[in-house]
Design a protein around this motif. Structure first.
Motif, short mmCIF file in Angstrom:
data_model
loop_
_atom_site.label_atom_id
_atom_site.label_comp_id
_atom_site.label_asym_id
_atom_site.label_seq_id
_atom_site.Cartn_x
_atom_site.Cartn_y
_atom_site.Cartn_z
N GLY A 13 0.80 -1.22 0.00
CA GLY A 13 0.00 0.00 0.00
C GLY A 13 0.83 1.26 0.00
N GLY A 14 2.14 1.13 -0.21
CA GLY A 14 3.02 2.29 -0.24
C GLY A 14 3.25 2.95 1.10
N GLU A 15 3.09 2.18 2.17
CA GLU A 15 3.24 2.75 3.51
C GLU A 15 4.12 1.88 4.40
OE1 GLU A 15 -0.71 3.29 4.99
OE2 GLU A 15 -1.20 4.86 3.54
N ALA A 16 5.12 1.26 3.81
CA ALA A 16 5.93 0.28 4.54
C ALA A 16 7.25 0.83 5.08
CB ALA A 16 6.22 -0.92 3.65
N GLY A 17 7.54 2.11 4.81
CA GLY A 17 8.86 2.63 5.12
C GLY A 17 9.30 2.45 6.56
N GLU A 18 8.48 2.88 7.50
CA GLU A 18 8.88 2.82 8.91
C GLU A 18 9.04 1.38 9.39
OE1 GLU A 18 9.96 5.23 10.62
OE2 GLU A 18 9.38 6.86 9.28
N GLU A 19 8.12 0.51 9.01
CA GLU A 19 8.22 -0.89 9.44
C GLU A 19 9.43 -1.56 8.81
OE1 GLU A 19 8.18 -4.44 11.03
OE2 GLU A 19 7.04 -2.70 11.76
N TYR A 20 9.72 -1.24 7.57
CA TYR A 20 10.90 -1.79 6.89
C TYR A 20 12.17 -1.36 7.63
CZ TYR A 20 13.60 -3.34 2.79
OH TYR A 20 14.46 -4.00 1.95
N ALA A 21 12.23 -0.09 8.02
CA ALA A 21 13.39 0.41 8.76
C ALA A 21 13.51 -0.27 10.12
CB ALA A 21 13.28 1.92 8.93
N ARG A 22 12.39 -0.48 10.79
CA ARG A 22 12.43 -1.14 12.10
C ARG A 22 12.92 -2.58 11.98
NH1 ARG A 22 7.71 2.07 13.05
NH2 ARG A 22 6.35 0.42 12.24
N ARG A 23 12.51 -3.25 10.89
CA ARG A 23 12.92 -4.64 10.70
C ARG A 23 14.44 -4.74 10.58
NH1 ARG A 23 13.14 -8.15 6.09
NH2 ARG A 23 12.09 -6.65 4.73
N PHE A 24 15.04 -3.85 9.82
CA PHE A 24 16.49 -3.90 9.68
C PHE A 24 17.20 -3.43 10.95
CE2 PHE A 24 15.66 -4.65 5.25
CZ PHE A 24 16.73 -5.47 4.89
N ALA A 25 16.59 -2.51 11.68
CA ALA A 25 17.17 -2.09 12.96
C ALA A 25 17.22 -3.28 13.93
CB ALA A 25 16.36 -0.95 13.56
N ARG A 26 16.19 -4.10 13.90
CA ARG A 26 16.18 -5.29 14.77
C ARG A 26 17.27 -6.28 14.36
NH1 ARG A 26 10.43 -4.46 14.36
NH2 ARG A 26 10.27 -5.98 12.65
N LEU A 27 17.50 -6.41 13.05
CA LEU A 27 18.56 -7.29 12.58
C LEU A 27 19.93 -6.81 13.05
CD1 LEU A 27 17.38 -8.00 8.92
CD2 LEU A 27 17.46 -9.64 10.80
N VAL A 28 20.15 -5.50 12.97
CA VAL A 28 21.42 -4.93 13.43
C VAL A 28 21.59 -5.19 14.93
CG1 VAL A 28 22.70 -2.79 13.79
CG2 VAL A 28 21.52 -3.19 11.62
N GLU A 29 20.54 -4.96 15.70
CA GLU A 29 20.60 -5.16 17.15
C GLU A 29 20.90 -6.61 17.51
OE1 GLU A 29 16.86 -3.75 18.50
OE2 GLU A 29 17.34 -1.63 18.15
N SER A 30 20.45 -7.53 16.67
CA SER A 30 20.69 -8.95 16.96
C SER A 30 22.03 -9.44 16.43
CB SER A 30 19.55 -9.80 16.38
OG SER A 30 19.53 -9.69 14.96
N GLY A 31 22.83 -8.52 15.86
CA GLY A 31 24.17 -8.88 15.42
C GLY A 31 24.32 -9.27 13.97
N HIS A 32 23.26 -9.14 13.18
CA HIS A 32 23.35 -9.50 11.77
C HIS A 32 24.11 -8.44 10.98
CE1 HIS A 32 20.17 -12.37 12.79
NE2 HIS A 32 20.40 -12.94 11.63
#
Length: 208
Positions: A13-32
């Motif tokens: 729906g063209g509204e995924a920006g913030e959730e997409y950013a949070r998903r990668f932030a979680r990956l970084v936090e987990s050491g990926h």
């Protein structure tokens, strides 16, 4: 042009920006390590190269390549993704635009490397894929590289079935004047074999 919405917009729906950013932030936090695409591209580039991140999303790859000393422009059709990119790197060039109409955007030619990662090609509007490949190829300097990453089966795509085959993609690249230079199955450079579910491809534009 088909006039259809791209598959990404249909999914989000063209509204995924913030959730997409949070998903990668979680990956970084987990050491990926989330910089595999940037590392792959950096290994192909000379210092201070010009890079077009086509379908740049939240700018993760372009921002990293800029940190490594390259001059990066990001283009995306999703304003919510670009809003994150502009917040994270306000001094970089971020352009809202359709890749099928790349030549209509005010971009400085030409680029040493054009990147279309993150399933950009499979998530285009149906029927526009050959046009987009031609546009990306035309944005390259002589000798420049088109680097793409895409899922080839449902396990590597957010779709029920793949909308294209690697054979079709290679044909579009050939028609756009590009030559396959390298293909891997991961951004880490693992060998590609027939039937792999993911392909990282490097196509080159002739030097003359």
């Amino acid at each position: 042009m088909t006039g259809q919405r791209d598959r990404w917009a249909e999914l989000t729906g063209g509204e995924a920006g913030e959730e997409y950013a949070r998903r990668f932030a979680r990956l970084v936090e987990s050491g990926h390590d989330v910089h595999g695409e940037a590392a792959f591209c950096a290994a192909l580039l000379k210092p201070a190269a010009r890079v077009l991140d086509a379908g740049c999303g939240t700018g993760r790859i372009a921002i990293r390549l800029a940190e490594l000393g390259h001059h990066c422009t990001g283009v995306d059709v999703d304003p919510s993704m670009l809003a994150v990119a502009r917040r994270e790197a306000p001094t970089q060039e971020w352009v809202l635009g359709d890749l099928a109409r790349l030549d209509a955007l005010d971009l400085k030619p030409c680029f040493d490397l054009v990147l279309a990662a993150g399933n950009v090609i499979p998530l285009l509007a149906p029927g526009t894929e050959p046009d987009v490949v031609r546009q990306l190829a035309a944005a390259l300097c002589p000798g420049g590289l088109l680097v793409t990453g895409m899922g080839l089966d449902a396990a590597h795509l957010p779709l029920a079935e793949p909308p294209l085959t690697i054979t079709e993609f290679d044909r579009w690249c050939t028609e756009a004047g590009l030559t396959l230079r390298q293909r891997c199955s991961t951004w880490s450079g693992d060998p590609y074999e027939e039937g792999c579910g993911y392909a990282v491809s490097v196509h080159s534009r002739p030097t003359t």
